[in-house]
Scaffold this active site. Structure first.
Site, PDB file in Angstrom:
ATOM      1  N   ASN A  11      43.414  20.605  72.791  1.00 46.02           N
ATOM      2  CA  ASN A  11      42.684  20.663  73.929  1.00 46.02           C
ATOM      3  C   ASN A  11      41.618  19.938  74.372  1.00 46.02           C
ATOM      4  OD1 ASN A  11      41.531  22.191  76.351  1.00 46.02           O
ATOM      5  ND2 ASN A  11      41.314  24.289  75.271  1.00 46.02           N
ATOM      6  N   TRP A  12      41.094  18.940  75.417  1.00 48.25           N
ATOM      7  CA  TRP A  12      40.352  18.449  74.977  1.00 48.25           C
ATOM      8  C   TRP A  12      38.766  19.132  75.818  1.00 48.25           C
ATOM      9  CZ3 TRP A  12      41.974  12.188  76.490  1.00 48.25           C
ATOM     10  CH2 TRP A  12      42.308  11.949  75.269  1.00 48.25           C
ATOM     11  N   LYS A  13      39.466  19.474  76.465  1.00 52.07           N
ATOM     12  CA  LYS A  13      38.388  20.838  77.319  1.00 52.07           C
ATOM     13  C   LYS A  13      37.306  20.588  78.136  1.00 52.07           C
ATOM     14  CE  LYS A  13      38.474  24.306  73.932  1.00 52.07           C
ATOM     15  NZ  LYS A  13      37.923  25.258  72.744  1.00 52.07           N
ATOM     16  N   HIS A  99      43.376  30.314  79.006  1.00 52.22           N
ATOM     17  CA  HIS A  99      42.071  30.442  77.860  1.00 52.22           C
ATOM     18  C   HIS A  99      41.810  30.811  77.228  1.00 52.22           C
ATOM     19  CE1 HIS A  99      39.481  28.526  74.998  1.00 52.22           C
ATOM     20  NE2 HIS A  99      40.879  27.993  74.524  1.00 52.22           N
ATOM     21  N   GLU A 156      45.034  33.530  69.440  1.00 53.17           N
ATOM     22  CA  GLU A 156      43.892  32.696  68.508  1.00 53.17           C
ATOM     23  C   GLU A 156      42.901  34.015  69.813  1.00 53.17           C
ATOM     24  OE1 GLU A 156      43.569  28.244  71.505  1.00 53.17           O
ATOM     25  OE2 GLU A 156      42.846  29.747  72.696  1.00 53.17           O
ATOM     26  N   SER A 195      39.333  27.097  64.980  1.00 52.98           N
ATOM     27  CA  SER A 195      38.874  26.035  64.217  1.00 52.98           C
ATOM     28  C   SER A 195      40.056  25.649  63.329  1.00 52.98           C
ATOM     29  CB  SER A 195      38.048  26.295  63.508  1.00 52.98           C
ATOM     30  OG  SER A 195      37.057  27.298  63.747  1.00 52.98           O
ATOM     31  N   GLY A 216      40.684  22.480  69.577  1.00 51.44           N
ATOM     32  CA  GLY A 216      39.986  21.592  70.715  1.00 51.44           C
ATOM     33  C   GLY A 216      39.147  20.489  70.046  1.00 51.44           C
TER      34      GLY A 216
HETATM   35  P1  PGA Z   1      38.139  25.151  68.320  1.00 52.56           P
HETATM   36  O1  PGA Z   1      39.234  25.397  69.474  1.00 52.56           O
HETATM   37  O2  PGA Z   1      39.996  24.161  67.475  1.00 52.56           O
HETATM   38  O3  PGA Z   1      37.536  23.831  68.451  1.00 52.56           O
HETATM   39  O4  PGA Z   1      38.344  26.274  67.702  1.00 52.56           O
HETATM   40  C1  PGA Z   1      40.076  26.613  69.573  1.00 52.56           C
HETATM   41  C2  PGA Z   1      40.771  26.429  71.610  1.00 52.56           C
HETATM   42  O5  PGA Z   1      39.396  26.829  72.224  1.00 52.56           O
HETATM   43  O6  PGA Z   1      41.819  26.055  71.685  1.00 52.56           O
END
Ligand code: PGA
Length: 228
Positions: A11-13, A99, A156, A195, A216
């Site tokens: 998930n590149w956001k 999300h 999540e 994470s 992420g």
């Molecule tokens: P993260 O994000 O791996 O940076 O904790 C995960 C997510 O937001 O789906």
């Protein structure tokens, strides 16, 4: 479930620009990504075509393309919204819905998330539904049994997401949440996010009840992502 059948979602956001895409793939390929795991890359909308081009050009048959969100509406007069119809022809197979950042910053409710799932399934996109433990039951009740049978659930815990604090739970806590959430969703495939990085990914991926990971921060560098 064998490691080979697991799903690893990026998930590149709202990160990366079109000119960053080739270098991401250079770094990814250089680290010899697994050929049997299914990788699903979810870039921002404007980068979909560039990502799809790189996947095809490099013959990465284990890599699929996904969206980070979808409009609850179809084609039509919905200014600013990207519908499943708009992405036809781009090779998109999956879509993240619900999300925690959509719920927090864009006020998405579980009802809206259910509408997005309906829109995704109507266009044969596989929803990757993100839920925290306390909202899972209500979210599941808003879906039909047929819908629950066609989704991937991403557990999540908000406190574990790196940008919200990154407090990882002990694996026992995660496994008990996974077991509970699985029941609400009639045993739909369930992945974990929060994470996940190359150091801890195996802790999750080697669990029989966890079908993959949603990543992420550690997906932003192609090399790091390939080492998960
Ligand atoms: P993260 O994000 O791996 O940076 O904790 C995960 C997510 O937001 O789906």
């Amino acid at each position: 479930m064998q490691l080979e059948q697991k799903i690893i979602v990026a998930n590149w956001k709202s990160n990366h620009r079109i000119q960053d895409v080739p270098a991401w793939f250079d770094a990814f390929v250089e680290q010899d990504p697994k050929t049997t795991v299914e990788y699903i890359l979810c870039p921002p909308f404007p980068l979909l075509s560039a990502v799809q081009t790189e996947i095809a050009k490099r013959g990465l048959t284990q890599v699929s393309l996904g969206l980070q969100d979808i409009s609850a509406f179809g084609a039509g007069a919905y200014t600013g919204a990207t519908s499943a119809f708009n992405v036809q022809g781009l090779g998109v197979t999956h879509v993240i819905v619900g999300h925690s950042e959509r719920r927090r910053y864009f006020d998405e409710t579980s009802v809206m998330v259910a509408q997005k799932i309906e829109a995704a399934l109507a266009s044969d996109l596989i929803p990757i539904l993100c839920v925290d433990r306390d909202e899972a039951e209500k979210q599941a009740e808003l879906l039909t049994a047929q819908q629950r049978a066609r989704i991937i659930v991403a557990y999540e815990p908000v406190h574990a997401i790196s940008t919200f604090g990154g407090h990882e739970d002990p694996i026992e806590t995660t496994l008990s949440a996974v077991e509970q959430i699985s029941v609400f969703f009639d045993g739909a495939p369930l992945i974990y996010g929060g994470s996940v990085d190359p150091e801890n990914s195996l802790t999750y991926l080697q669990q029989a009840t966890i079908h993959g990971v949603l990543v992420g921060s550690s997906s932003l560098d192609g090399g790091k992502f390939a080492r998960l």
